[in-house]
Scaffold this motif. Structure first.
Motif, PDB file in Angstrom:
ATOM      1  N   VAL A 514      29.107  47.633  42.923  1.00 48.63           N
ATOM      2  CA  VAL A 514      30.085  47.187  43.911  1.00 48.63           C
ATOM      3  C   VAL A 514      29.834  45.711  44.157  1.00 48.63           C
ATOM      4  O   VAL A 514      28.695  45.298  44.359  1.00 48.63           O
ATOM      5  CB  VAL A 514      29.916  47.971  45.233  1.00 48.63           C
ATOM      6  N   GLU A 515      30.879  44.908  44.128  1.00 49.13           N
ATOM      7  CA  GLU A 515      30.680  43.476  44.286  1.00 49.13           C
ATOM      8  C   GLU A 515      30.215  43.140  45.695  1.00 49.13           C
ATOM      9  O   GLU A 515      30.897  43.416  46.678  1.00 49.13           O
ATOM     10  CB  GLU A 515      31.976  42.711  43.987  1.00 49.13           C
ATOM     11  N   PRO A 516      29.060  42.491  45.814  1.00 47.18           N
ATOM     12  CA  PRO A 516      28.623  42.045  47.144  1.00 47.18           C
ATOM     13  C   PRO A 516      29.561  40.909  47.582  1.00 47.18           C
ATOM     14  O   PRO A 516      30.010  40.129  46.740  1.00 47.18           O
ATOM     15  CB  PRO A 516      27.216  41.500  46.888  1.00 47.18           C
ATOM     16  N   SER A 517      29.853  40.841  48.867  1.00 50.17           N
ATOM     17  CA  SER A 517      30.874  39.887  49.320  1.00 50.17           C
ATOM     18  C   SER A 517      30.479  38.441  49.007  1.00 50.17           C
ATOM     19  O   SER A 517      31.331  37.593  48.788  1.00 50.17           O
ATOM     20  CB  SER A 517      31.120  40.055  50.820  1.00 50.17           C
ATOM     21  N   ASP A 518      29.180  38.171  48.970  1.00 51.31           N
ATOM     22  CA  ASP A 518      28.753  36.789  48.730  1.00 51.31           C
ATOM     23  C   ASP A 518      28.286  36.567  47.288  1.00 51.31           C
ATOM     24  O   ASP A 518      27.545  35.631  47.001  1.00 51.31           O
ATOM     25  CB  ASP A 518      27.611  36.443  49.687  1.00 51.31           C
ATOM     26  N   TRP A 519      28.727  37.435  46.380  1.00 53.03           N
ATOM     27  CA  TRP A 519      28.241  37.343  44.998  1.00 53.03           C
ATOM     28  C   TRP A 519      28.373  35.937  44.405  1.00 53.03           C
ATOM     29  O   TRP A 519      27.442  35.414  43.800  1.00 53.03           O
ATOM     30  CB  TRP A 519      28.984  38.349  44.104  1.00 53.03           C
TER      31      TRP A 519
END
Ligand SMILES: *[C@@H]1O[C@H](CO)[C@@H](O)[C@H](O)[C@H]1NC(C)=O
Ligand SMILES: *[C@@H]1O[C@H](CO)[C@@H](O)[C@H](O)[C@H]1NC(C)=O
Ligand SMILES: *[C@@H]1O[C@H](CO)[C@@H](O)[C@H](O)[C@H]1NC(C)=O
Ligand SMILES: *[C@@H]1O[C@H](CO)[C@@H](O)[C@H](O)[C@H]1NC(C)=O
Ligand SMILES: *[C@@H]1O[C@H](CO)[C@@H](O)[C@H](O)[C@H]1NC(C)=O
Ligand SMILES: *[C@@H]1O[C@H](CO)[C@@H](O)[C@H](O)[C@H]1NC(C)=O
Ligand SMILES: *[C@@H]1O[C@H](CO)[C@@H](O)[C@H](O)[C@H]1NC(C)=O
Ligand SMILES: *[C@@H]1O[C@H](CO)[C@@H](O)[C@H](O)[C@H]1NC(C)=O
Length: 561
Positions: A514-519
């Protein structure tokens, strides 16, 4: 009467027309066969073709009349699929995926119980083809059918976990056998007196096999003294030779002999043992579904001095063949080698080093998301030549800088080197450039470090001279796929909760895709535009402002990604 003659006259015309047509047709076929024969040598990379110049029916039925035909050579059973190796007569065009089905038979029966599509069909060197099939249900035997034409006789089936799978005769005439299932300790030399190599057509009949002493055994690579009678056999690996070369396997004395699909062949190109090597710098890489990075990676490395690329392809199903072909077409010496074996990265690098030793002074072992960067602006040749001036230096260890997504959210149009410019401050691990003839005969390599012969040593490169830009954490879209597809070969499956602390995982990411919001902002500690600046300065086309690997049609591009 008149009418009749006229009619017969016109049918003669039709007849001649057809004769001419048939003649031209056959001439074209023979020409293409001749051309293919001419090209079907090492270095040429045949593409799948949809037509064959020996009709399938003929090729298969020829088996009965004693002339060579397409046949199942071996079948290897992996944990999740089976590979069927097909052998082709010379100049026969290859079947495509659409022509082939996997069939599942009861023993002693020719009536398939089940017929399934293969997941892929790939070619290997010299008239072989690899068909990937779903695993057979218990009790059934796997073979291959050529659609609407006939079933091939099943070949011997081998389990992958106990198998000799590749072999090569080295420059010093020893045989190197790559095996699975000896369960030796990693990075250690084993007692070679416990092992023998066996040579023969049919290794299940030990009476007819030749035995030879092992010289070194380590890490599932066995080196044996090749018997003279094997060395002195005429070497015929061209497509004109139907006869299979001899097999070799490994015997653990007092225990068992591994099954084998490994054929004894001389290493590529050793016929002309050149005094001077053809290339100063070569690169070996292993990849899976990374074709889209290849053009940039090859073109850039050509600019800094690499002349030859050996690509070990672990089951790609993207357009790697097309990309390699286009690079070869623009005179980059790139070759693809099918390497379907699982968890054999070290063996693959040893295999590549052996292949490279005749033509390369130095070989770098890097991935396609890794780029040698020379902050001084020098070429790699200069740096390697200078660093290895003490002649006992045979390995350069190059530190790696790990780049992050650098604020990007989309795949950078200009490629990774121009796109990603922010990285972690401290270097992580390193990759090596080695002199292949200085490699220890054991061919031990652990995480890219080969053991060297005694008398040779490595040096660590200062990263202000030479460093690797590793585009490790790219935009989420790319990163996600990389881990899904398990190209990170040191972590067997990133979704398993094992190795959570491994450096190969993205720190802090856990095991969920799942893409972390701060990727896009992660792994960004220092701005580093060194390589980007060099690339833009060197490669930008003054007219179009494009880089040579940039796609000219944005529409096409969106399809690729
Ligand atoms: C069936 O095949 C086995 C070998 O797989 C063979 O030993 C046996 O004789 C065969 N039986 C018949 C009836 O053909
Ligand atoms: C290797 O074997 C071939 C054929 O027997 C022989 O001509 C050659 O001299 C051998 N090379 C070495 C290095 O022993
Ligand atoms: C061809 O292969 C057979 C075994 O399949 C072997 O007995 C024969 O000696 C080989 N012939 C040549 C010329 O290598
Ligand atoms: C590519 O390199 C190999 C040696 O690795 C050499 O045999 C071959 O001739 C080269 N091909 C071209 C087109 O330069
Ligand atoms: C090739 O990819 C498969 C996953 O399809 C993986 O299991 C295997 O270990 C890889 N082989 C190498 C040599 O990296
Ligand atoms: C060449 O190598 C020597 C050490 O062997 C080093 O002091 C020098 O800076 C190097 N020169 C370049 C241009 O890399
Ligand atoms: C290979 O390395 C071993 C130690 O791992 C060493 O004993 C041996 O001498 C080396 N072989 C050669 C040919 O230098
Ligand atoms: C690397 O080179 C830089 C500048 O040339 C120097 O300041 C630094 O001390 C060197 N580092 C090492 C570990 O030698």
């Amino acid at each position: 009467m008149k009418d009749r003659r006229k009619r017969s006259g016109s049918s003669w015309g039709v007849f001649f027309f057809w004769c001419a047509f048939v003649l031209i047709f056959f001439a074209a076929f023979n020409f293409s066969a001749a051309l293919r024969r001419l090209l079907f040598t090492e270095g040429f990379h045949p593409r799948m073709v949809t037509k064959w110049n020996i009709p399938a029916m003929e090729a298969i039925s020829a088996e009965k009349s004693g002339t060579p035909a397409i046949s199942v050579r071996e079948t290897v059973i992996f944990p999740d699929e089976a590979l069927v190796f097909l052998k082709y007569p010379p100049s026969a065009a290859l079947f495509t995926k659409d022509d082939i089905n996997c069939i599942y038979l009861l023993p002693n029966s020719s009536q398939p119980q089940l017929e399934l599509s293969p997941s892929s069909v790939d070619y290997d060197y010299g008239n072989h083809q690899i068909v990937r099939c779903p695993l057979q249900p218990r009790g059934l035997i796997l073979s291959v059918a050529v659609k609407h034409n006939g079933n091939l006789t099943p070949g011997p089936m081998h389990r992958w976990d106990s198998l000799a799978y590749e072999a090569m005769i080295d420059r010093d005439n020893s045989t190197i056998v790559f095996v699975k299932g000896l369960n030796l300790r990693s990075g250690r030399v084993a007692d070679s007196s416990r092992f023998k190599c066996l040579y023969g057509w049919d290794l299940t009949k030990p009476k007819f096999a030749l035995s030879a002493d092992a010289i070194s055994v380590a890490q599932e690579i066995v080196r044996c003294r090749t018997p003279l009678s094997i060395l002195n056999r005429p070497q015929r690996f061209t497509s004109s030779s139907f006869n299979d070369s001899i097999k070799v396997s490994v015997r653990v004395i007092g225990q068992r002999t591994l099954n084998s699909i490994a054929r004894v062949k001389r290493q590529y190109g050793s016929e002309q043992l050149a005094r001077e090597k053809q290339h100063e710098l070569c690169v070996c890489t292993m990849l899976r579904n990374q074709a889209r990075f290849l053009r940039e990676w090859v073109m850039y490395h050509a600019h800094v001095g690499v002349r030859r690329w050996f690509i070990y392809d672990n089951n790609s199903d993207d357009d790697i063949e097309g990309v390699v072909e286009s690079l070869v077409g623009t005179s980059y010496n790139v070759s693809r080698h099918v390497w379907p074996w699982i968890k054999t990265q070290e063996a693959g690098f040893a295999h590549c080093a052996l292949r490279a030793q005749d033509s390369c002074d130095w070989v770098g072992f890097i991935d396609v998301d890794e780029f040698f960067h020379l902050p001084s602006g020098l070429s790699l040749n200069d740096v390697v030549a200078n660093a290895s001036r003490p002649s006992e230096v045979a390995e350069l260890r190059v530190p790696c800088h790990s780049f992050g997504p650098s604020g990007l959210k989309k795949v950078p149009m200009k490629g990774v080197t121009a796109g990603y410019t922010c990285r972690l401050a401290a270097p992580e691990r390193h990759k090596s450039i080695v002199k292949p003839e200085a490699l220890n005969t054991s061919l031990i390599n652990v995480v890219h470090h080969f053991h060297l012969k005694s008398g040779f040593r490595h040096i660590n490169m200062n990263r202000s001279k030479l460093v690797i830009n590793h585009y490790k954490y790219q935009v989420w879209e790319v990163f996600k796929e990389k881990f899904y597809r398990r190209v990170a070969t040191y972590v067997s499956d990133w979704q398993q909760e094992r190795n959570v602390g491994s450096k190969d995982r993205a720190p802090g990411l856990g095991t969920k895709a799942v893409e972390p919001s701060d990727w896009s902002m992660r792994f960004c500690e220092v701005k580093d535009t060194g390589l980007r600046d060099r690339i833009l300065k060197t490669f930008t086309d003054p007219k179009t402002s494009l880089l040579p690997w940039e796609d000219h049609q944005p529409d096409e591009r969106s399809k690729i990604y």
